[in-house]
Motif scaffolding. Structure first.
Motif, PDB file in Angstrom:
ATOM      1  N   VAL A  56       3.282   1.489   2.516  1.00 29.84           N
ATOM      2  CA  VAL A  56       2.831   1.146   1.380  1.00 29.84           C
ATOM      3  C   VAL A  56       3.521   0.060   0.919  1.00 29.84           C
ATOM      4  O   VAL A  56       4.720  -0.195   0.370  1.00 29.84           O
ATOM      5  CB  VAL A  56       3.069   2.122   0.503  1.00 29.84           C
ATOM      6  CG1 VAL A  56       2.375   1.790  -0.967  1.00 29.84           C
ATOM      7  CG2 VAL A  56       2.270   3.496   0.869  1.00 29.84           C
ATOM      8  N   VAL A  70       4.535   2.806  -4.098  1.00 31.08           N
ATOM      9  CA  VAL A  70       3.424   2.999  -4.903  1.00 31.08           C
ATOM     10  C   VAL A  70       3.465   2.016  -6.224  1.00 31.08           C
ATOM     11  O   VAL A  70       4.307   2.425  -6.735  1.00 31.08           O
ATOM     12  CB  VAL A  70       2.923   4.058  -4.799  1.00 31.08           C
ATOM     13  CG1 VAL A  70       1.547   4.494  -5.659  1.00 31.08           C
ATOM     14  CG2 VAL A  70       2.688   4.823  -3.511  1.00 31.08           C
ATOM     15  N   ARG A  81      -3.877   2.551  -6.811  1.00 30.68           N
ATOM     16  CA  ARG A  81      -2.462   1.702  -6.947  1.00 30.68           C
ATOM     17  C   ARG A  81      -2.842   0.163  -6.595  1.00 30.68           C
ATOM     18  O   ARG A  81      -4.122  -0.237  -5.928  1.00 30.68           O
ATOM     19  CB  ARG A  81      -1.884   2.267  -5.742  1.00 30.68           C
ATOM     20  CG  ARG A  81      -2.404   1.973  -4.295  1.00 30.68           C
ATOM     21  CD  ARG A  81      -0.965   2.098  -3.181  1.00 30.68           C
ATOM     22  NE  ARG A  81      -1.468   1.787  -1.787  1.00 30.68           N
ATOM     23  CZ  ARG A  81      -1.191   0.818  -1.371  1.00 30.68           C
ATOM     24  NH1 ARG A  81      -0.723  -0.465  -2.055  1.00 30.68           N
ATOM     25  NH2 ARG A  81      -1.657   0.219  -0.134  1.00 30.68           N
ATOM     26  N   GLY A 107       5.727   3.017 -11.061  1.00 35.17           N
ATOM     27  CA  GLY A 107       5.573   3.821  -9.695  1.00 35.17           C
ATOM     28  C   GLY A 107       6.790   3.845  -9.118  1.00 35.17           C
ATOM     29  O   GLY A 107       7.614   3.971  -9.939  1.00 35.17           O
ATOM     30  N   TYR A 109       8.965   2.422  -6.434  1.00 37.97           N
ATOM     31  CA  TYR A 109       9.058   0.984  -5.553  1.00 37.97           C
ATOM     32  C   TYR A 109      10.352   0.596  -5.661  1.00 37.97           C
ATOM     33  O   TYR A 109      11.177   0.924  -6.699  1.00 37.97           O
ATOM     34  CB  TYR A 109       7.912   0.324  -6.078  1.00 37.97           C
ATOM     35  CG  TYR A 109       8.278  -0.446  -7.555  1.00 37.97           C
ATOM     36  CD1 TYR A 109       9.098  -1.427  -7.743  1.00 37.97           C
ATOM     37  CD2 TYR A 109       7.647   0.170  -8.442  1.00 37.97           C
ATOM     38  CE1 TYR A 109       9.266  -1.749  -8.964  1.00 37.97           C
ATOM     39  CE2 TYR A 109       7.941  -0.241 -10.002  1.00 37.97           C
ATOM     40  CZ  TYR A 109       8.706  -1.172 -10.017  1.00 37.97           C
ATOM     41  OH  TYR A 109       8.781  -1.648 -11.432  1.00 37.97           O
ATOM     42  N   TRP A 240      -1.660   9.324  -9.180  1.00 38.48           N
ATOM     43  CA  TRP A 240      -1.101   9.927  -8.237  1.00 38.48           C
ATOM     44  C   TRP A 240      -1.941  10.670  -7.303  1.00 38.48           C
ATOM     45  O   TRP A 240      -2.176  10.752  -5.988  1.00 38.48           O
ATOM     46  CB  TRP A 240      -0.044  10.690  -8.386  1.00 38.48           C
ATOM     47  CG  TRP A 240       1.332   9.746  -9.018  1.00 38.48           C
ATOM     48  CD1 TRP A 240       1.962   9.746 -10.020  1.00 38.48           C
ATOM     49  CD2 TRP A 240       2.133   8.855  -7.949  1.00 38.48           C
ATOM     50  NE1 TRP A 240       2.841   9.162  -9.838  1.00 38.48           N
ATOM     51  CE2 TRP A 240       3.057   8.494  -8.606  1.00 38.48           C
ATOM     52  CE3 TRP A 240       1.799   8.745  -6.514  1.00 38.48           C
ATOM     53  CZ2 TRP A 240       4.148   7.708  -8.089  1.00 38.48           C
ATOM     54  CZ3 TRP A 240       2.816   7.824  -5.999  1.00 38.48           C
ATOM     55  CH2 TRP A 240       3.986   7.290  -6.704  1.00 38.48           C
ATOM     56  N   GLU A 243      -4.436   8.941  -4.615  1.00 35.67           N
ATOM     57  CA  GLU A 243      -3.998   8.437  -3.398  1.00 35.67           C
ATOM     58  C   GLU A 243      -3.782   9.366  -2.236  1.00 35.67           C
ATOM     59  O   GLU A 243      -3.763   8.816  -1.292  1.00 35.67           O
ATOM     60  CB  GLU A 243      -2.466   7.813  -4.039  1.00 35.67           C
ATOM     61  CG  GLU A 243      -2.417   6.848  -4.908  1.00 35.67           C
ATOM     62  CD  GLU A 243      -3.314   5.585  -4.280  1.00 35.67           C
ATOM     63  OE1 GLU A 243      -2.969   5.217  -3.371  1.00 35.67           O
ATOM     64  OE2 GLU A 243      -3.795   5.149  -5.104  1.00 35.67           O
TER      65      GLU A 243
END
Length: 304
Positions: A56, A70, A81, A107, A109, A240, A243
């Protein structure tokens, strides 16, 4: 967890460049699924393809940086996303030293980018701390990584136990510091940004900190707070849930997990399974509550 390894070095030092290339070769020889997702002077970032799924990664359009993990845009969560930052968003992120990312997106990340104007490299961990980011330094190269095992076997990497940290942890383990228990490895904290310049030591600043929010509270009525909390929760869980085609959610039967399962069950394209760990004594009552919550949400319950 999206696994990555980033190397930061002085681009004017050929020996450091060769060292990084050797390390990358060792990583890719051990696992061919290591892929270079960012290549800038003095900066290379590798991401690992796991279980056949693509990593991702959200790229800056000019190739200046990447977001590993994400990322959702605030107010546009139901669109899914973010798969690519537009030019304006990336410019704002760089110009604000990452603050624009924390304000406009959320998110799990770690964002890494190079600022060509300032001749610097920056790494930002999301304020929730959902994505791990550890740091080490060896032979003039700064390393960032999500999993220590990925770099532990590289030549020149040595780790020793931080006994002072372990003594403190045994006495009181409920504290958060950059220390990890290894002298040569630290953790980038949630909301913290690493600023790195060639020839200088790493510097750390806060792109987001909860104390700043607490110092200037936005006082709302109970009704306003309730409505905003409900809307935020619905948007976040919808984001979420959209996804993944299949989701297993831990359901204790308590308030938090029951809300989670109820909101996840609204996701139209995902298969939701609730998982409850069975205990003895009073925990049997938790199983009853979990069963009721799963039934109300219309999802399958599995007990272990």
């Amino acid at each position: 967890m999206d696994r990555f390894v980033a190397f930061l070095w002085d681009p004017a030092a050929p020996a450091r460049q060769c060292q990084v290339e050797r390390w990358i070769g060792i990583l890719q020889q051990a696992r061919r699924s290591w892929t270079v997702v960012l290549d800038q002077p003095g900066l290379k970032v590798l991401s690992l393809v796991q279980r056949g799924a693509a990593p991702v990664v959200t790229a800056f359009p000019g190739g200046e940086g990447v977001v590993l993990g994400v990322l959702f845009e605030r107010g546009a969560e139901r669109q899914g996303r973010v798969r690519r930052l537009d030019a304006l968003a990336s410019k704002r992120a760089i110009a604000s030293s990452g603050v624009a990312l924390t304000e406009g997106y959320w998110g799990n990340y770690v964002a890494i980018w190079r600022d060509s104007e300032r001749q610097s490299v920056h790494a930002l961990r999301d304020p929730c701390g959902g994505a791990p980011c550890y740091m080490s330094h060896s032979e003039g190269v700064q390393l960032l990584f999500a999993h220590p095992d990925d770099i532990a076997a590289l030549p020149g990497m040595h780790f020793t136990i931080d006994w002072t940290y372990l003594q403190g942890f045994v006495l009181f383990n409920y504290f958060v510091t950059p220390k990890t228990g290894l002298c040569e490895m630290a953790e980038l904290l949630p909301g913290q940004r690493l600023d790195w310049h060639a020839g200088a030591g790493p510097n750390f600043e806060w792109a987001w900190h909860g104390s700043a929010i607490a110092a200037e509270p936005n006082r709302l009525s109970f009704g306003e707070t309730r409505d905003q909390l409900r809307a935020t929760a619905e948007d976040c869980f919808a984001a979420w849930g959209g996804e993944y085609p299949a989701i297993v959610a831990s359901l204790s039967g308590g308030l938090d997990s029951s809300i989670l399962v109820a909101l996840m069950a609204r996701t139209p394209n995902a298969s939701i399974t609730a998982l409850h760990y069975l205990g003895v004594g009073r925990e049997r009552y938790g199983a009853t509550l979990a069963g009721r919550a799963a039934a109300d949400a219309g999802v399958r319950l599995v007990g272990l």
